[in-house]
Design an enzyme around this catalytic site. Structure first.
Site, PDB file in Angstrom:
ATOM      1  N   ASP A  40       0.801  -1.171  -0.128  1.00 39.00           N
ATOM      2  CA  ASP A  40      -0.034  -0.003   0.139  1.00 39.00           C
ATOM      3  C   ASP A  40       0.757   1.169  -0.020  1.00 39.00           C
ATOM      4  O   ASP A  40       1.731   1.656   0.901  1.00 39.00           O
ATOM      5  CB  ASP A  40      -0.963  -0.185   1.253  1.00 39.00           C
ATOM      6  N   THR A  73      -2.965   5.769  -4.198  1.00 40.12           N
ATOM      7  CA  THR A  73      -1.955   6.207  -3.399  1.00 40.12           C
ATOM      8  C   THR A  73      -0.625   6.097  -4.096  1.00 40.12           C
ATOM      9  O   THR A  73       0.335   7.050  -3.831  1.00 40.12           O
ATOM     10  CB  THR A  73      -1.647   5.870  -1.865  1.00 40.12           C
ATOM     11  N   THR A  74      -0.264   5.062  -4.752  1.00 45.99           N
ATOM     12  CA  THR A  74       1.146   4.834  -5.525  1.00 45.99           C
ATOM     13  C   THR A  74       0.871   5.649  -6.696  1.00 45.99           C
ATOM     14  O   THR A  74       1.942   6.377  -6.955  1.00 45.99           O
ATOM     15  CB  THR A  74       1.315   3.360  -5.771  1.00 45.99           C
ATOM     16  N   ASP A 369      -9.176   0.052   1.722  1.00 46.01           N
ATOM     17  CA  ASP A 369      -9.161   0.487   0.230  1.00 46.01           C
ATOM     18  C   ASP A 369     -10.355  -0.008  -0.355  1.00 46.01           C
ATOM     19  O   ASP A 369     -11.120   0.699  -1.191  1.00 46.01           O
ATOM     20  CB  ASP A 369      -7.944  -0.215  -0.305  1.00 46.01           C
TER      21      ASP A 369
HETATM   22  P1  ADP Z   1      -2.149   2.268  -6.060  1.00 45.04           P
HETATM   23  O1  ADP Z   1      -1.845   2.422  -4.686  1.00 45.04           O
HETATM   24  O2  ADP Z   1      -2.208   3.603  -6.915  1.00 45.04           O
HETATM   25  O3  ADP Z   1      -3.829   2.180  -5.958  1.00 45.04           O
HETATM   26  P2  ADP Z   1      -1.734  -0.235  -6.792  1.00 45.04           P
HETATM   27  O4  ADP Z   1      -0.650  -1.126  -6.577  1.00 45.04           O
HETATM   28  O5  ADP Z   1      -3.249  -0.618  -6.018  1.00 45.04           O
HETATM   29  O6  ADP Z   1      -1.549   1.132  -6.724  1.00 45.04           O
HETATM   30  O7  ADP Z   1      -2.143  -0.299  -8.512  1.00 45.04           O
HETATM   31  C1  ADP Z   1      -3.145   0.154  -9.082  1.00 45.04           C
HETATM   32  C2  ADP Z   1      -3.329   0.219 -10.622  1.00 45.04           C
HETATM   33  O8  ADP Z   1      -3.254  -1.195 -10.887  1.00 45.04           O
HETATM   34  C3  ADP Z   1      -4.319   0.713 -11.254  1.00 45.04           C
HETATM   35  O9  ADP Z   1      -3.794   1.264 -12.457  1.00 45.04           O
HETATM   36  C4  ADP Z   1      -5.263  -0.508 -11.654  1.00 45.04           C
HETATM   37  O10 ADP Z   1      -5.954  -0.125 -12.775  1.00 45.04           O
HETATM   38  C5  ADP Z   1      -4.295  -1.511 -11.936  1.00 45.04           C
HETATM   39  N1  ADP Z   1      -4.947  -2.901 -11.725  1.00 45.04           N
HETATM   40  C6  ADP Z   1      -5.527  -3.127 -10.903  1.00 45.04           C
HETATM   41  N2  ADP Z   1      -5.956  -4.814 -11.189  1.00 45.04           N
HETATM   42  C7  ADP Z   1      -5.339  -5.045 -12.254  1.00 45.04           C
HETATM   43  C8  ADP Z   1      -5.247  -6.005 -13.123  1.00 45.04           C
HETATM   44  N3  ADP Z   1      -6.069  -7.162 -12.771  1.00 45.04           N
HETATM   45  N4  ADP Z   1      -4.694  -5.836 -14.520  1.00 45.04           N
HETATM   46  C9  ADP Z   1      -4.158  -4.567 -14.674  1.00 45.04           C
HETATM   47  N5  ADP Z   1      -4.046  -3.670 -13.896  1.00 45.04           N
HETATM   48  C10 ADP Z   1      -4.714  -3.717 -12.777  1.00 45.04           C
HETATM   49 MG    MG Z   2      -4.745   0.442  -5.132  1.00 49.40          MG
END
Ligand code: ADP
Ligand code: MG
Length: 525
Positions: A40, A73-74, A369
């Site tokens: 996270d 958040t990332t 989340d």
């Molecule tokens: P953040 O902290 O920004 O939410 P995450 O590590 O949760 O970072 O990653 C979010 C990103 O991952 C988003 O751009 C989302 O669309 C993408 N994402 C989530 N699930 C999938 C998936 N199954 N395939 C591809 N991308 C995904």
């Molecule tokens: Mg996320």
């Protein structure tokens, strides 16, 4: 300015590898050697010891993102970092920072328009969409194996607490109480309609179940205050001892009578309860718990409609709360009190289970989340498919828009487009794909009108993300664009960081230390 950009970039680079479902987890070790394992962004940054002011700003935007929408958040930190890095290239090409700031502002506003246009309106009560959104938010976490189960819980919880007013929905996340208990596994996590209080019934003679509970909330001790001169109390004859004990008993009985008179049969006390009082309460059939946390008392007040009173004399029927059932249950090796079917049906709890503390902690963060994204959609019922698809589309249209703007500002607008593509390209990279190939395939497919072509991280190829049901709330992306561009502009505006803390007078030094380490010399007398 260069140093600020460097510092901000270091932060964004540090978390880059954790983006997306194939992102890596980070293991953080604090000064005490305590370990947190997480994926996270907000948590990682919170735990890192960050000093540089510009870097701290990156931490702040991830916190803002977390507070406002609860996810992304990332991404927000990465976007801000990339905007700054591209800005630096432009500065080297003699584009003035104010021109860049103006260009970024125009690009951000264009980006928001594009998102609004491509966003898919949904029925806020459609559980299928809500569940997919919750699953997507958890797909990137340690708990992804249990995402379906947790998503169902998150959706049911939010729908239970959502309030409808004039066709709009509002959700207060405070009504969803998260309680963790180590043991069993994540799949045993469940939703309780009511509250779970991590306390046991204070006396074995008290009822373990009370139906039609009239609940009293007391923020005062049910004890006799010990005098400071305890030791001076001299009792010389057996009669005196008896008299003394009788008097004490009378006082205790008096306290219990007050509870009884208020019609209370379940008492939550924020302070201690004397053994004798416990005994009398038990005899009266009153269930009681002591040393209940303040936050739990507040949750109980909200859920049962009770008022917290600070004196036993203030306990009364009108201020007592109601729940259909209060019951002590054994969970793992502990006992917990379940307050179910409260007066306010909107109060719910999620009892998180998991094999170790690290698992329950990360499950809690993931549920946070999931609850947030479901809330986001209920409050603003518009969604986007994920996997970087919206970012590619935004970049494509911003580049077109840049063509309509003259001068160096258009360079900044193009830079914004390049920057936002860091999201899909990092998703591709973390999924083991070649980011350059992936980006060009995405761009050409979007050019052909494949609006939702994105990175399918599981399969490691470009796919229509809508068909994959990878959905995200619109507000995650709009907030990301707003916060990241604001933060980047702010850092670009700063010429230099003036270390104001160095100007403060130093703490008083030891003997012989004249100025106390680099401080100002004392004023001449
Ligand atoms: P953040 O902290 O920004 O939410 P995450 O590590 O949760 O970072 O990653 C979010 C990103 O991952 C988003 O751009 C989302 O669309 C993408 N994402 C989530 N699930 C999938 C998936 N199954 N395939 C591809 N991308 C995904
Ligand atoms: Mg996320």
């Amino acid at each position: 300015m260069h140093a600020n950009i460097m510092a901000a970039k270091i932060v964004s680079d540090a978390i880059k590898s954790s983006l997306g479902p194939k992102g890596m987890d980070k293991m953080l070790v604090d000064n005490f050697g305590d370990i947190t394992i997480t994926n996270d962004g907000a948590t990682m940054l919170k735990e890192m010891d960050i000093q540089h002011p510009a870097a701290k700003m990156m931490v702040e935007i991830s916190k803002t993102q977390d507070d406002e929408v609860g996810d992304g958040t990332t991404s927000v930190v990465m976007l801000a970092g990339e905007l700054l890095s591209k800005a630096e290239d432009l500065v080297e090409k003699k584009v003035h920072p104010t021109v860049i700031i103006d260009g970024y502002r125009k690009a951000a506003s264009e980006a928001l328009d594009v998102l609004e246009e491509i966003g898919i309106p949904v029925d806020p009560k459609n559980k299928d969409y809500l569940r997919s959104i919750a699953v997507t938010s958890m797909a990137t976490k340690l708990v992804s194996g249990q995402a379906e189960h947790l998503a169902k819980i998150a959706v049911d919880a939010i729908l239970q607490v959502a309030e409808e007013k004039d066709g709009k929905h509002d959700v207060d996340l405070d009504y969803v109480k998260l309680e963790k208990k180590i043991g069993e596994s994540i799949s045993d996590t469940n939703l309780i309609k009511g509250l779970v209080i991590d306390k046991e019934v204070v006396h074995s003679g008290m009822p373990k179940t009370v139906k039609d509970a009239k609940i009293g909330l007391l923020d005062a001790a049910l004890e006799i205050e010990k005098t400071e001169f305890d030791s001076k109390l001299r009792i010389e004859s057996p009669e005196e001892i008896r008299a003394f004990l009788d008097q004490e008993e009378q006082t205790f009985r008096g306290l219990v009578d007050k509870v009884k008179k208020a019609g209370i049969n379940v008492l939550f006390c924020q302070k201690g309860i004397d053994d004798t009082v416990q005994h009398f309460l038990a005899r009266e059939g009153v269930m009681a718990a002591r040393r209940v946390k303040k936050s739990d008392m507040e949750a109980l007040a909200r859920a049962t409609g009770a008022k917290i009173v600070t004196n036993v004399d203030e306990l009364n029927t009108a201020d007592s709360g109601y729940a259909k059932k209060v019951e002590e249950k054994k969970i793992a090796d502990n006992k917990m009190i379940f307050v179910e079917d409260c007066r306010n049906p909107r109060a719910v709890s999620i009892l998180i289970r998991g094999g170790t503390e690290r698992i329950t902690d990360e499950t809690e963060r993931s549920l946070h989340d999931a609850l947030s994204v479901v809330k986001d959609v209920i409050v603003k019922p518009k969604i986007l498919a994920g996997g970087g698809a919206p970012e590619i589309e935004v970049a494509r249209r911003i580049r077109k828009f840049a063509g309509t703007v003259s001068g160096k500002e258009s360079l900044a607008i193009k830079a914004f487009a390049d920057a936002i593509e860091t999201i899909p390209s990092t998703l591709a990279e973390n999924a083991g794909m070649d980011p350059i190939d992936a980006l060009s395939e995405l761009q050409s497919r979007h050019e052909k009108g494949e609006l939702w072509a994105g990175i399918d991280a599981e399969a490691g190829k470009v796919t229509d993300m809508k068909s994959q049901k990878v959905y995200e709330p619109m507000s995650i992306k709009t907030q990301m664009i707003k916060s990241a561009s604001e933060a980047a502009s702010m850092i670009l505006k700063i010429d230099d960081v003036i270390a104001s803390s160095k100007m403060r007078p130093p703490p008083k030094g030891g003997p012989g230390e004249e100025y106390g380490g680099g401080g100002m010399p004392p004023m001449p007398q």
